[in-house]
Design a protein around this motif. Structure first.
Motif, PDB file in Angstrom:
ATOM      1  N   THR A 198       0.800  -1.234   0.000  1.00 54.15           N
ATOM      2  CA  THR A 198       0.000   0.000   0.000  1.00 54.15           C
ATOM      3  C   THR A 198       0.826   1.274   0.000  1.00 54.15           C
ATOM      4  OG1 THR A 198      -0.152   0.003   2.419  1.00 54.15           O
ATOM      5  CG2 THR A 198      -1.886  -1.155   1.209  1.00 54.15           C
ATOM      6  N   SER A 199       2.158   1.168   0.081  1.00 54.37           N
ATOM      7  CA  SER A 199       2.971   2.383   0.230  1.00 54.37           C
ATOM      8  C   SER A 199       3.622   2.836  -1.077  1.00 54.37           C
ATOM      9  CB  SER A 199       4.057   2.170   1.286  1.00 54.37           C
ATOM     10  OG  SER A 199       4.906   1.093   0.909  1.00 54.37           O
ATOM     11  N   GLY A 200       3.309   2.203  -2.189  1.00 54.23           N
ATOM     12  CA  GLY A 200       3.898   2.589  -3.466  1.00 54.23           C
ATOM     13  C   GLY A 200       3.614   4.051  -3.810  1.00 54.23           C
ATOM     14  N   GLY A 201       4.630   4.812  -4.114  1.00 56.27           N
ATOM     15  CA  GLY A 201       4.457   6.222  -4.447  1.00 56.27           C
ATOM     16  C   GLY A 201       4.129   7.098  -3.256  1.00 56.27           C
ATOM     17  N   TYR A 202       4.419   6.616  -2.051  1.00 57.64           N
ATOM     18  CA  TYR A 202       4.095   7.365  -0.830  1.00 57.64           C
ATOM     19  C   TYR A 202       4.933   8.641  -0.758  1.00 57.64           C
ATOM     20  CZ  TYR A 202       2.901   7.978   4.133  1.00 57.64           C
ATOM     21  OH  TYR A 202       2.429   8.450   5.331  1.00 57.64           O
ATOM     22  N   GLU A 203       4.266   9.794  -0.644  1.00 60.69           N
ATOM     23  CA  GLU A 203       4.978  11.072  -0.662  1.00 60.69           C
ATOM     24  C   GLU A 203       4.410  12.065   0.354  1.00 60.69           C
ATOM     25  OE1 GLU A 203       6.724  11.984  -4.980  1.00 60.69           O
ATOM     26  OE2 GLU A 203       4.547  11.751  -5.027  1.00 60.69           O
ATOM     27  N   SER A 204       4.148  11.596   1.565  1.00 58.99           N
ATOM     28  CA  SER A 204       3.655  12.509   2.592  1.00 58.99           C
ATOM     29  C   SER A 204       4.781  13.416   3.062  1.00 58.99           C
ATOM     30  CB  SER A 204       3.094  11.715   3.779  1.00 58.99           C
ATOM     31  OG  SER A 204       4.159  11.121   4.509  1.00 58.99           O
ATOM     32  N   TYR A 205       4.435  14.503   3.702  1.00 64.94           N
ATOM     33  CA  TYR A 205       5.446  15.445   4.195  1.00 64.94           C
ATOM     34  C   TYR A 205       6.376  14.782   5.202  1.00 64.94           C
ATOM     35  CZ  TYR A 205       7.587  19.307   6.720  1.00 64.94           C
ATOM     36  OH  TYR A 205       8.498  20.139   7.315  1.00 64.94           O
ATOM     37  N   ILE A 206       5.792  14.073   6.170  1.00 56.27           N
ATOM     38  CA  ILE A 206       6.622  13.435   7.194  1.00 56.27           C
ATOM     39  C   ILE A 206       7.476  12.334   6.579  1.00 56.27           C
ATOM     40  CG2 ILE A 206       4.795  11.809   7.839  1.00 56.27           C
ATOM     41  CD1 ILE A 206       7.480  13.312  10.166  1.00 56.27           C
ATOM     42  N   GLY A 207       6.925  11.622   5.585  1.00 59.25           N
ATOM     43  CA  GLY A 207       7.686  10.571   4.915  1.00 59.25           C
ATOM     44  C   GLY A 207       8.897  11.130   4.191  1.00 59.25           C
ATOM     45  N   LYS A 208       8.705  12.236   3.482  1.00 59.97           N
ATOM     46  CA  LYS A 208       9.815  12.865   2.765  1.00 59.97           C
ATOM     47  C   LYS A 208      10.853  13.413   3.738  1.00 59.97           C
ATOM     48  CE  LYS A 208       6.905  15.365   0.257  1.00 59.97           C
ATOM     49  NZ  LYS A 208       6.359  16.308  -0.750  1.00 59.97           N
TER      50      LYS A 208
END
Length: 539
Positions: free
Chosen positions: A130-140
């Motif tokens: 489910t995390s493919g292309g994950y680009e949240s602020y905290i993730g980045k």
């Protein structure tokens, strides 16, 4: 008064007197007061990296495959949620066509550690499926911190280790020179843009390589072997330096009293290090071959994108991918790479020396960059490392080649929307290079060797004349400036959509070839310099 026999051995380094028992770089750090300078430069270099990290990265908001940022995040996802035996194997839970892991096991372990860090603060960023292309602020933010921490834990300490070993063993003199040298290594604009802009972890493999080089200069050859093997097991591109390490250590062993014993020790260290790193995949032949097959992506062709090496530049005239099979291309590439590495290797086997070893690193890495298989634009980072380590010897070369290394990566960084940090960090590099009272401001040239045979000296003088002639440098500098403006403001003709990239590639390639010849000549001139006293000091 002390008797002569009781007097401590005193060593002079560039006019400074050191007590013999303190002949190590850490004593120099304390006595010469360089520690505050290193801390200030390191903090500044770290802030520069943070500033670059505020800009976009490779593949930002560009589905379906995004870019290198997503590749690194996906590897964290895979290593965190699957067993090591499944990391490199195609399966229903690990689709290798979507950023399959294609680096050695040490990169996989690094991805696992970083994955644990991300899961602690943002579990969704590394959730399986489910995390493919994950680009949240905290993730980045967390992803950027993993690169920063890698720099601080590996590259920065390795830089400190090398510079102080170099300053003691080869004698660099003034404290301001040491501080300038540290700046040239830590503020390498290409490395910062690729790792903290584009998004990769080259700082780890390059840091391990630099630590291995420092260990060689310290005559800790077994430690150097372990560190270099770790670099190889982090990124296979570290093989660019293999001919230099092999030839220097072989040449040194052959000059010792028990060469077979010394070679056996080095061999055991290499085998032992590889065995530890590869242990999960040594349980079966199939598992080991699966990993190895992922490390050599021959199906991608002899070159990819537009890179300033021989195969890509000459493809304007010779369509290598269409005319020759993958097998033929591999043979061409291997042959050309080995032949161009050979002169540098022979010199180190015959006359191994520490300074010659540094030039051999530069020459072998340029040979790989120019002629090896599947070279990327980012691969220019490898020859730039030994060039930065030789900054005090090759001041003008460092400035000129850093310019063209940056220029060769312009299309890649433009695609990543990193032109603003590209211009800013290059300007910063120029300002630091010409800092008042620094080596760049005092003398913008290279140290020359005056006692070489006439033929060798004339050959090098001719190459140097072409490379450093004011008219040539001015003309190429103007051309690169104009091409920057054209590339950023105009569109190429519809019939030749990659015209601008081809011209950039051709100009940069010509400079890389010219300087490869220059550095090979410089290395061979060193062998004529090594007197019996020098051999005792350098070997």
């Amino acid at each position: 008064m002390k008797k002569k026999g009781e007097m401590k051995k005193v060593k002079k380094v560039k006019g400074k007197v050191h007590d013999g028992e303190h002949d190590d770089p850490w004593w120099s750090l304390v006595q010469n007061g360089i520690k505050p300078s290193f801390l200030c430069i390191s903090i500044f270099a770290l802030l520069v990296r943070v500033a670059v990290g505020l800009h976009p990265y490779s593949g930002a908001n560009t589905p379906p495959k995004f870019g290198d940022y997503e590749a690194q995040r996906h590897w964290m996802e895979i290593t965190l949620n699957l067993q090591p035996k499944d990391w490199y194997r195609n399966s229903s839970v690990n689709d290798l066509s979507y950023w399959g892991l294609d680096y050695p096991p040490l990169t996989a372990y690094q991805s696992y550690i970083h994955g644990v860090f991300l899961k602690t603060f943002d579990p969704d960023s590394v959730a399986l499926f489910t995390s493919g292309g994950y680009e949240s602020y905290i993730g980045k933010l967390l992803m950027r911190w993993t690169v920063l921490s890698s720099d601080v834990l590996v590259f920065f300490p390795a830089s400190l280790y090398f510079v102080f070993v170099y300053s003691i063993r080869l004698g660099t003199g003034r404290n301001s020179d040491v501080a300038w040298h540290i700046s040239m290594v830590l503020l390498n604009p290409c490395l910062i843009l690729i790792d903290h802009g584009h998004f990769q972890y080259n700082c780890i493999s390059l840091g391990l390589t630099m630590a291995a080089i420092a260990a060689v200069l310290s005559q800790k050859d077994l430690v150097a072997s372990v560190l270099y093997c770790l670099a190889l097991n982090h990124k296979q591109m570290s093989a660019y330096f293999a001919p230099a390490f092999f030839s220097y250590l072989l040449g040194k062993c052959l000059k010792n009293k028990n060469p077979l014993v010394d070679l056996a020790k080095l061999g055991l260290m290499v085998i032992g290090t590889f065995a530890v790193v590869w242990w999960p995949y040594l349980q079966s032949k199939e598992a080991a071959l699966t990993v190895i097959s992922r490390l050599a992506p021959f199906e991608r062709g002899i070159y990819e994108d537009y890179v300033a090496n021989f195969w890509c530049t000459s493809s304007v005239l010779v369509k290598w991918k269409k005319l020759y099979t993958t097998q033929s291309s591999r043979i061409f590439s291997l042959t050309a790479t080995l032949l161009t590495c050979l002169p540098s290797m022979v010199q180190q086997v015959l006359v191994p020396s520490r300074k010659g070893f540094l030039y051999a690193l530069l020459n072998s890495s340029f040979s790989f960059y120019l002629f090896s298989y599947q070279v990327h634009e980012k691969s220019i980072l490898l020859p730039l490392l030994p060039l930065a380590l030789l900054a005090l010897e090759e001041r003008r070369s460092l400035l000129w080649l850093t310019h063209f290394a940056m220029f060769s990566m312009l299309p890649l960084l433009h695609r990543d929307k990193l032109i603003l940090p590209y211009m800013a960090i290059y300007t910063l590099f120029i300002l630091v290079y010409f800092a008042p009272d620094g080596p760049g401001a005092r003398c913008n040239g290279s140290k020359t060797l005056d006692h070489s045979p006439k033929k060798t000296r004339r050959g090098m003088e001719f190459i140097s004349f072409i490379a450093f002639h004011p008219f040539v440098m001015g003309f190429l500098g103007l051309c690169s400036l104009i091409l920057h403006v054209i590339y950023l403001t105009m569109h190429p003709p519809n019939r030749y959509p990659f015209l601008f990239e081809a011209v950039i590639m051709l100009i940069c390639f010509s400079q890389f070839v010219l300087f490869t010849l220059y550095f090979n000549s410089k290395q061979w001139m060193l062998s004529k310099h090594v007197t019996s006293q020098d051999k005792q000091k350098l070997i």
